[in-house]
Design a protein around this motif. Structure first.
Motif, short mmCIF file in Angstrom:
data_model
loop_
_atom_site.label_atom_id
_atom_site.label_comp_id
_atom_site.label_asym_id
_atom_site.label_seq_id
_atom_site.Cartn_x
_atom_site.Cartn_y
_atom_site.Cartn_z
N ILE A 90 0.87 -1.19 0.00
CA ILE A 90 0.00 0.00 0.00
C ILE A 90 0.90 1.23 0.00
CG2 ILE A 90 -1.93 1.15 1.17
CD1 ILE A 90 -2.46 -1.85 0.57
N GLU A 91 0.83 2.01 -1.05
CA GLU A 91 1.69 3.20 -1.15
C GLU A 91 0.91 4.30 -1.87
OE1 GLU A 91 4.75 4.41 -0.04
OE2 GLU A 91 3.99 6.13 -1.16
N PRO A 92 0.65 5.42 -1.19
CA PRO A 92 -0.18 6.48 -1.82
C PRO A 92 0.54 7.33 -2.86
CG PRO A 92 0.40 7.09 0.44
CD PRO A 92 0.94 5.70 0.22
N ARG A 93 1.88 7.33 -2.90
CA ARG A 93 2.53 8.29 -3.81
C ARG A 93 2.20 7.99 -5.27
NH1 ARG A 93 8.91 7.90 -2.72
NH2 ARG A 93 8.44 6.76 -0.82
N GLU A 94 2.08 9.04 -6.07
CA GLU A 94 1.69 8.90 -7.48
C GLU A 94 2.83 8.33 -8.31
OE1 GLU A 94 -1.23 9.16 -8.91
OE2 GLU A 94 -2.14 9.74 -7.01
N TRP B 139 20.48 8.04 1.10
CA TRP B 139 20.72 7.29 2.34
C TRP B 139 22.22 6.98 2.45
CZ3 TRP B 139 16.41 4.80 -0.48
CH2 TRP B 139 15.16 5.16 0.03
N SER B 140 22.86 7.50 3.47
CA SER B 140 24.30 7.27 3.63
C SER B 140 24.56 6.56 4.96
CB SER B 140 25.04 8.60 3.60
OG SER B 140 24.70 9.29 2.42
N PHE B 141 25.66 5.82 4.99
CA PHE B 141 25.98 4.98 6.17
C PHE B 141 27.36 4.38 5.98
CE2 PHE B 141 23.52 2.92 2.90
CZ PHE B 141 24.34 1.87 2.53
N TYR C 240 20.65 7.52 11.86
CA TYR C 240 20.95 6.44 10.91
C TYR C 240 19.90 5.33 11.02
CZ TYR C 240 25.50 8.40 9.75
OH TYR C 240 26.51 9.22 9.29
N THR C 241 19.36 4.93 9.88
CA THR C 241 18.24 3.99 9.85
C THR C 241 18.42 2.93 8.77
OG1 THR C 241 16.85 5.94 10.36
CG2 THR C 241 15.68 3.93 9.84
N PHE C 242 19.06 3.31 7.65
CA PHE C 242 19.04 2.48 6.44
C PHE C 242 19.54 1.05 6.70
CE2 PHE C 242 20.68 0.77 2.48
CZ PHE C 242 19.64 1.03 1.59
C1 LIG Z 1 15.53 13.38 3.57
C2 LIG Z 1 15.99 12.22 4.45
C3 LIG Z 1 17.30 11.75 4.36
C4 LIG Z 1 17.72 10.67 5.15
N1 LIG Z 1 19.02 10.25 5.09
C5 LIG Z 1 19.40 9.18 5.80
C6 LIG Z 1 20.74 8.69 5.70
O1 LIG Z 1 21.58 9.32 5.05
N2 LIG Z 1 21.07 7.54 6.34
C7 LIG Z 1 20.15 6.86 7.10
O2 LIG Z 1 20.50 5.79 7.62
N3 LIG Z 1 18.91 7.33 7.26
C8 LIG Z 1 18.51 8.47 6.64
N4 LIG Z 1 17.23 8.93 6.78
C9 LIG Z 1 16.35 8.25 7.76
C10 LIG Z 1 15.65 7.01 7.18
O3 LIG Z 1 16.58 6.13 6.60
C11 LIG Z 1 14.61 7.37 6.15
O4 LIG Z 1 13.66 8.21 6.71
C12 LIG Z 1 13.92 6.14 5.57
O5 LIG Z 1 13.25 6.55 4.41
C13 LIG Z 1 12.96 5.49 6.55
O6 LIG Z 1 12.29 4.46 5.91
P1 LIG Z 1 10.77 4.14 6.23
O7 LIG Z 1 10.34 3.07 5.32
O8 LIG Z 1 10.58 3.98 7.69
O9 LIG Z 1 9.99 5.50 5.87
P2 LIG Z 1 9.72 6.04 4.37
O10 LIG Z 1 10.86 5.75 3.48
O11 LIG Z 1 9.32 7.47 4.57
O12 LIG Z 1 8.47 5.19 3.87
C14 LIG Z 1 7.18 5.35 4.41
C15 LIG Z 1 6.23 5.24 3.22
O13 LIG Z 1 4.88 5.24 3.71
C16 LIG Z 1 4.09 5.95 2.76
N5 LIG Z 1 2.87 6.38 3.46
C17 LIG Z 1 2.64 7.51 4.14
N6 LIG Z 1 1.37 7.50 4.63
C18 LIG Z 1 0.81 6.33 4.27
C19 LIG Z 1 -0.46 5.73 4.51
N7 LIG Z 1 -1.40 6.33 5.24
N8 LIG Z 1 -0.68 4.49 3.99
C20 LIG Z 1 0.27 3.85 3.27
N9 LIG Z 1 1.50 4.39 3.03
C21 LIG Z 1 1.75 5.61 3.52
C22 LIG Z 1 4.99 7.10 2.31
O14 LIG Z 1 4.57 7.63 1.07
C23 LIG Z 1 6.34 6.40 2.24
O15 LIG Z 1 6.61 5.91 0.95
C24 LIG Z 1 16.80 10.04 6.05
C25 LIG Z 1 15.50 10.56 6.16
C26 LIG Z 1 15.11 11.63 5.39
C27 LIG Z 1 13.69 12.17 5.59
#
Ligand SMILES: Cc1cc2nc3c(=O)[nH]c(=O)nc-3n(C[C@H](O)[C@H](O)[C@H](O)COP(=O)(O)OP(=O)(O)OC[C@H]3O[C@@H](n4cnc5c(N)ncnc54)[C@H](O)[C@@H]3O)c2cc1C
Length: 355
Positions: free
Chosen positions: A36-40, A48-50, A260-262
């Protein structure tokens, strides 16, 4: 309405990493998955760096890697090497493209924009949408980065700058981060660690322009890409439910002291994939309690003494780079932890522990 064995809510970093891990290990041959992903549309939105402390599936999405880096405070620079654990930058555009083109080949995988389009009653759910409750005490990492292109060769692309604290602090913790991809291209990012997340520090464009032109002393350049975001430096309040596992930031995969999360997401995906047959009964995967505790104290110090943080980070990197990297990447042993802890101002940390 259609039913699926598994549902992944959120096709971002964690959701797609998990789907890819399951797909390449053939766990979706006789199981169905809905994402489930709302983005178009998918386009590059993050870098993402690490430090590469473990193998992962996305070496072919790495834009650049480095084995030298620096950390700065005013008038002092520390040059460090990371040959054993190169620092890698993954391009999210390449990552989305690689995963989505592979997932589309499997007829058992379907994509939807909204959970209400399917019947989720009997599915096992992996949720990556964080539930964030407003609390003024919470710390955030908020930042904005621009990719720039200089007219002439300007950058030393052999070394990146992890933290440059030689900038205005405004009673928060503020640093710049520069990743030179080539002699003419770099990502320059302004990063704030602060309880303030109301937009009052959001003169990002002015901060970055001033840093590039007056600090780096680069005049002729153009901006080719921009990314902006916030990372919660606290655990989201997603509920634990039967038949549901939270993943990504929602699942506590962010290291709170750094953002850091990746790689934690990659490790969690591997764990889920290995245990998928019995996932509802598997032990919860989490960042070790040791780091949760140390980060809790670290953030308490950061909250109360933001003015001390540039020196604290600088001193931390006086330990051997491998030790600091392993500590920041959840891979350090007891002696390595101790060597970091001994570099910290003891009374400040002891006071934070008891107050
Ligand atoms: C700009 C940025 C740079 C980052 N750089 C680093 C880095 O260098 N190194 C590192 O380790 N971490 C980094 N992070 C932190 C982390 O790695 C990221 O945030 C990562 O994208 C987290 O993954 P995620 O899947 O939890 O969230 P996301 O990647 O944000 O995925 C969540 C998804 O859920 C979707 N969504 C939202 N609402 C709904 C809904 N109601 N129903 C269904 N889907 C929905 C969104 O569209 C999105 O695609 C960074 C974060 C950001 C914001």
């Amino acid at each position: 309405m259609k039913e699926f064995d598994y549902i992944i809510i959120g096709g971002g970093c964690a959701g797609l990493s998990l789907a890819y891990e399951l797909e390449i290990h053939e766990k979706l041959k006789d199981k169905t998955l809905a994402i489930i992903e709302p983005r178009e549309e998918y386009k590059k939105d993050k870098t993402w760096s690490f430090w590469k402390v473990m193998a992962h599936n996305f070496d072919d999405c790495v834009k650049k890697s480095w084995v030298n880096f620096s950390v700065n405070i005013p008038k002092k620079t520390n040059h460090l090497e990371c040959i054993s654990y190169p620092y890698q930058s993954v391009d999210s555009g390449l990552f989305y493209e690689k995963i989505n083109s592979r997932l589309k080949e499997n007829k058992n995988i379907s994509f939807f924009k909204d959970l209400r389009e399917i019947n989720s009653k009997n599915s096992f759910i992996f949720n990556s949408v964080p539930s964030i409750k407003k609390d003024h005490r919470n710390l955030w990492q908020h930042f904005c980065g621009v990719e720039i292109e200089s007219q002439n060769n300007f950058f030393d692309d052999e070394i990146f700058n992890l933290m440059d604290f030689d900038c205005e602090q405004r009673e928060s913790v503020h640093f710049f981060y520069t990743l030179p991809y080539s002699k003419t291209k770099a990502l320059v990012e302004t990063t704030w660690l602060s309880k303030i997340n109301d937009g009052s520090q959001k003169d990002y464009d002015i901060q970055i322009k001033d840093y590039i032109e007056n600090h780096l002393k680069l005049k002729n350049y153009k901006i080719t890409y921009k990314e902006e975001g916030t990372i919660p430096l606290f655990y989201p309040s997603n509920e634990i439910e039967k038949n549901k596992i939270n993943i990504g930031t929602a699942g506590g995969m962010t290291r709170l002291s750094t953002g850091y999360t990746f790689l934690n997401i990659q490790e969690h995906s591997k764990y889920i994939c290995e245990n998928i047959k019995n996932i509802s009964k598997s032990k919860k995967f989490e960042i070790s309690k040791k780091y949760q505790f140390l980060d809790y104290i670290f953030l308490k110090v950061l909250n109360r003494n933001p003015e001390m943080m540039p020196n604290i980070f600088f001193k931390m990197f006086k330990s051997s780079p491998n030790t600091v990297i392993k500590f920041l990447s959840n891979k350090s042993n007891f002696l390595e932890d101790l060597s970091i802890i001994l570099k910290m101002p003891k009374w400040t940390f002891i006071k934070a522990l008891f107050r």
